[in-house]
Design a protein around this motif. Structure first.
Motif, PDB file in Angstrom:
ATOM      1  N   PHE A  64       0.845  -1.191   0.000  1.00  0.00           N
ATOM      2  CA  PHE A  64       0.000   0.000   0.000  1.00  0.00           C
ATOM      3  C   PHE A  64       0.883   1.245   0.000  1.00  0.00           C
ATOM      4  CE2 PHE A  64      -3.435  -2.833   1.493  1.00  0.00           C
ATOM      5  CZ  PHE A  64      -4.429  -2.437   0.614  1.00  0.00           C
ATOM      6  N   TRP A  65       0.847   1.979  -1.095  1.00  0.00           N
ATOM      7  CA  TRP A  65       1.708   3.136  -1.257  1.00  0.00           C
ATOM      8  C   TRP A  65       1.274   4.321  -0.405  1.00  0.00           C
ATOM      9  CZ3 TRP A  65      -1.838   6.491  -3.285  1.00  0.00           C
ATOM     10  CH2 TRP A  65      -2.855   5.952  -4.074  1.00  0.00           C
ATOM     11  N   GLY A  66       0.025   4.338   0.047  1.00  0.00           N
ATOM     12  CA  GLY A  66      -0.410   5.428   0.924  1.00  0.00           C
ATOM     13  C   GLY A  66       0.314   5.390   2.255  1.00  0.00           C
ATOM     14  N   SER A  67       0.331   4.220   2.871  1.00  0.00           N
ATOM     15  CA  SER A  67       0.981   4.044   4.170  1.00  0.00           C
ATOM     16  C   SER A  67       2.392   3.492   4.050  1.00  0.00           C
ATOM     17  CB  SER A  67       0.139   3.122   5.057  1.00  0.00           C
ATOM     18  OG  SER A  67      -0.283   1.974   4.338  1.00  0.00           O
ATOM     19  N   PHE A  68       2.804   3.094   2.840  1.00  0.00           N
ATOM     20  CA  PHE A  68       4.161   2.616   2.558  1.00  0.00           C
ATOM     21  C   PHE A  68       4.463   1.333   3.327  1.00  0.00           C
ATOM     22  CE2 PHE A  68       8.899   3.468   2.123  1.00  0.00           C
ATOM     23  CZ  PHE A  68       8.918   3.480   0.748  1.00  0.00           C
ATOM     24  N   ASP A  69       3.531   0.367   3.223  1.00  0.00           N
ATOM     25  CA  ASP A  69       3.735  -0.895   3.935  1.00  0.00           C
ATOM     26  C   ASP A  69       3.246  -2.076   3.104  1.00  0.00           C
ATOM     27  OD1 ASP A  69       1.036  -0.214   4.186  1.00  0.00           O
ATOM     28  OD2 ASP A  69       0.830  -1.152   6.147  1.00  0.00           O
ATOM     29  N   LEU A  70       3.810  -3.230   3.415  1.00  0.00           N
ATOM     30  CA  LEU A  70       3.406  -4.491   2.795  1.00  0.00           C
ATOM     31  C   LEU A  70       2.435  -5.179   3.740  1.00  0.00           C
ATOM     32  CD1 LEU A  70       4.246  -6.256   0.250  1.00  0.00           C
ATOM     33  CD2 LEU A  70       5.618  -7.576   1.875  1.00  0.00           C
ATOM     34  N   ALA A  71       1.310  -5.690   3.230  1.00  0.00           N
ATOM     35  CA  ALA A  71       0.281  -6.215   4.118  1.00  0.00           C
ATOM     36  C   ALA A  71      -0.444  -7.408   3.515  1.00  0.00           C
ATOM     37  CB  ALA A  71      -0.737  -5.119   4.449  1.00  0.00           C
ATOM     38  N   VAL A  72      -0.984  -8.231   4.409  1.00  0.00           N
ATOM     39  CA  VAL A  72      -1.887  -9.314   4.027  1.00  0.00           C
ATOM     40  C   VAL A  72      -2.994  -9.344   5.068  1.00  0.00           C
ATOM     41  CG1 VAL A  72      -0.564 -11.090   5.286  1.00  0.00           C
ATOM     42  CG2 VAL A  72      -2.070 -11.754   3.393  1.00  0.00           C
TER      43      VAL A  72
ATOM     44  N   ILE B 165      -8.328  -9.144  10.312  1.00  0.00           N
ATOM     45  CA  ILE B 165      -7.068  -9.260  11.043  1.00  0.00           C
ATOM     46  C   ILE B 165      -5.994  -9.088   9.991  1.00  0.00           C
ATOM     47  CG2 ILE B 165      -5.529 -10.727  12.402  1.00  0.00           C
ATOM     48  CD1 ILE B 165      -8.054 -12.149  13.464  1.00  0.00           C
ATOM     49  N   SER B 166      -5.197  -8.044  10.148  1.00  0.00           N
ATOM     50  CA  SER B 166      -4.220  -7.681   9.124  1.00  0.00           C
ATOM     51  C   SER B 166      -2.814  -7.716   9.705  1.00  0.00           C
ATOM     52  CB  SER B 166      -4.522  -6.276   8.590  1.00  0.00           C
ATOM     53  OG  SER B 166      -3.705  -5.966   7.478  1.00  0.00           O
ATOM     54  N   ALA B 167      -1.888  -8.264   8.937  1.00  0.00           N
ATOM     55  CA  ALA B 167      -0.481  -8.297   9.327  1.00  0.00           C
ATOM     56  C   ALA B 167       0.331  -7.614   8.247  1.00  0.00           C
ATOM     57  CB  ALA B 167      -0.008  -9.729   9.519  1.00  0.00           C
TER      58      ALA B 167
ATOM     59  N   ALA C  45      11.426   2.937  13.405  1.00  0.00           N
ATOM     60  CA  ALA C  45      12.112   1.639  13.340  1.00  0.00           C
ATOM     61  C   ALA C  45      11.300   0.705  12.464  1.00  0.00           C
ATOM     62  CB  ALA C  45      12.294   1.033  14.725  1.00  0.00           C
ATOM     63  N   ALA C  46      11.982  -0.089  11.667  1.00  0.00           N
ATOM     64  CA  ALA C  46      11.290  -1.084  10.847  1.00  0.00           C
ATOM     65  C   ALA C  46      10.652  -2.125  11.754  1.00  0.00           C
ATOM     66  CB  ALA C  46      12.284  -1.755   9.899  1.00  0.00           C
ATOM     67  N   ALA C  47       9.427  -2.547  11.420  1.00  0.00           N
ATOM     68  CA  ALA C  47       8.710  -3.471  12.295  1.00  0.00           C
ATOM     69  C   ALA C  47       7.638  -4.237  11.534  1.00  0.00           C
ATOM     70  CB  ALA C  47       8.068  -2.705  13.455  1.00  0.00           C
ATOM     71  N   PHE C  48       7.325  -5.391  12.070  1.00  0.00           N
ATOM     72  CA  PHE C  48       6.170  -6.168  11.635  1.00  0.00           C
ATOM     73  C   PHE C  48       5.023  -5.869  12.595  1.00  0.00           C
ATOM     74  CE2 PHE C  48       9.951  -8.423  10.307  1.00  0.00           C
ATOM     75  CZ  PHE C  48       9.694  -8.628   8.956  1.00  0.00           C
ATOM     76  N   TYR C  49       3.803  -5.909  12.079  1.00  0.00           N
ATOM     77  CA  TYR C  49       2.649  -5.583  12.912  1.00  0.00           C
ATOM     78  C   TYR C  49       1.518  -6.566  12.651  1.00  0.00           C
ATOM     79  CZ  TYR C  49       0.755  -3.480   8.635  1.00  0.00           C
ATOM     80  OH  TYR C  49       0.309  -3.277   7.352  1.00  0.00           O
ATOM     81  N   CYS C  50       0.592  -6.620  13.580  1.00  0.00           N
ATOM     82  CA  CYS C  50      -0.658  -7.352  13.387  1.00  0.00           C
ATOM     83  C   CYS C  50      -1.729  -6.670  14.210  1.00  0.00           C
ATOM     84  CB  CYS C  50      -0.509  -8.813  13.806  1.00  0.00           C
ATOM     85  SG  CYS C  50      -2.005  -9.809  13.492  1.00  0.00           S
ATOM     86  N   TYR C  51      -2.872  -6.401  13.587  1.00  0.00           N
ATOM     87  CA  TYR C  51      -3.960  -5.751  14.300  1.00  0.00           C
ATOM     88  C   TYR C  51      -5.294  -6.358  13.875  1.00  0.00           C
ATOM     89  CZ  TYR C  51      -4.830  -3.025  10.023  1.00  0.00           C
ATOM     90  OH  TYR C  51      -5.112  -2.647   8.737  1.00  0.00           O
TER      91      TYR C  51
END
Length: 307
Positions: free
Chosen positions: A184-192, A219-221, A232-238
């Motif tokens: 997603f180029w809006g938030s500049f992140d890779l997601a599934v 549930i998105s990661a 800081a670079a990070a992985f997330y899940c919400y």
């Protein structure tokens, strides 16, 4: 996780935010310009799945986009090549152009980019105002963002490539609705993203983008490099909406946990790449964070997951 091939830390390069923030912020604007072209040329899909970019063998690309011009029907794809450090434009009719990726202002990139589209006979209206930023600057007026570090651009792509591999494996265990792995180029992140199948209650104060994105329980990661003030670079899940009690859940690996300020689970990239098997550590995070959120939200896991 059994049998997972590990590449070790060598495949997961250092990506310290302060060392490449200027390049990342410039790339963010460049990807928004390409992304807005995709937005203009593709029909709306659920949750804006028509707009993201995708990890390619050499960078980030749009996939083929339909274009109807004076010359008739055609398709266009655009790719950031972080190996050769070029931006490629390719059309089904055989026309093609490439321009070098190098240090230049967003305004100059935008001008050159529009010139390439004109040369290819592509007439598309692009909204010049960036999305999802606190203090956006129009692309054609942005002389602030002007950095391009080839080494860090390539490192970023390598992290996206390794992450995308794990995300795709993570997706194989889910039988319900699941998104592609997309950037997603809006938030500049890779997601599934996984879906329960149930509609979500309206989000208070949501704009049109959020209403479409979060119309159903998710549930998105994902992975993001540290922009937006996190540093800081990070992985997330919400989970959205956030189920009661989720903040108290314990997940794995030990370095992962709930970030109260963000309202989601976080595992810093450095804590992944320092593991003997970064792939195993990341998969453990994805599986345990998903399980915690799905249980708290009372998803029908027996129906949604491969047994």
């Amino acid at each position: 996780m059994a049998g997972m091939v590990t590449n070790g830390a060598a495949a997961w390069p250092s990506l310290v935010w302060d060392e490449w923030a200027a390049t990342a912020n410039t790339l963010h604007m460049w990807t928004q310009i390409v992304g807005k072209t995709r937005l203009a040329l593709t029909p709306l899909q659920n949750h804006w799945w028509n707009v993201p970019l995708y990890v390619t063998a050499r960078g980030l690309g749009t996939s083929a986009m339909d274009y109807v011009g004076k010359g008739g029907d055609d398709v266009l794809d655009i790719e950031f090549d972080f190996v050769a450090h070029e931006l490629h434009f390719r059309m089904g009719s055989g026309k093609a152009m490439s321009v070098p990726l190098r240090a230049q202002t967003v305004a100059d990139f935008y001008k050159e980019y529009r010139g390439c589209l004109v040369s290819l006979g592509v007439d598309v209206k692009i909204d010049p105002m960036p999305c999802e930023l606190a203090n956006p600057i129009r692309f054609d007026l942005d002389t602030e963002h002007r950095s391009y570090d080839r080494e860090y651009a390539q490192r970023f792509w390598r992290v996206l490539m390794e992450t995308e591999k794990v995300f795709r494996r993570f997706g194989t265990g889910f039988l319900g609705k699941v998104s592609p792995v997309h950037f997603f180029w809006g938030s500049f992140d890779l997601a599934v993203t996984r879906f329960s199948g149930r509609p979500a209650p309206p989000r208070a104060g949501a704009d049109a983008i959020q209403r479409e994105a979060y119309s159903h329980e998710v549930i998105s990661a994902g992975f993001w490099p540290g922009n937006g003030g996190y540093g800081a670079a990070a992985f997330y899940c919400y989970a959205a909406p956030v189920p009661e009690g989720l903040a108290e859940a314990k997940i794995r690996p030990a370095a992962a946990g709930w970030d109260k300020a963000l309202g989601e689970f976080i595992l810093k990239y450095e804590d992944v790449r320092s593991q003997a098997s970064p792939e195993t550590a990341l998969m453990e995070f994805l599986e345990s964070a998903y399980a915690a959120a799905a249980d708290a939200a009372k998803w029908d896991r027996a129906a949604l997951e491969r047994q």
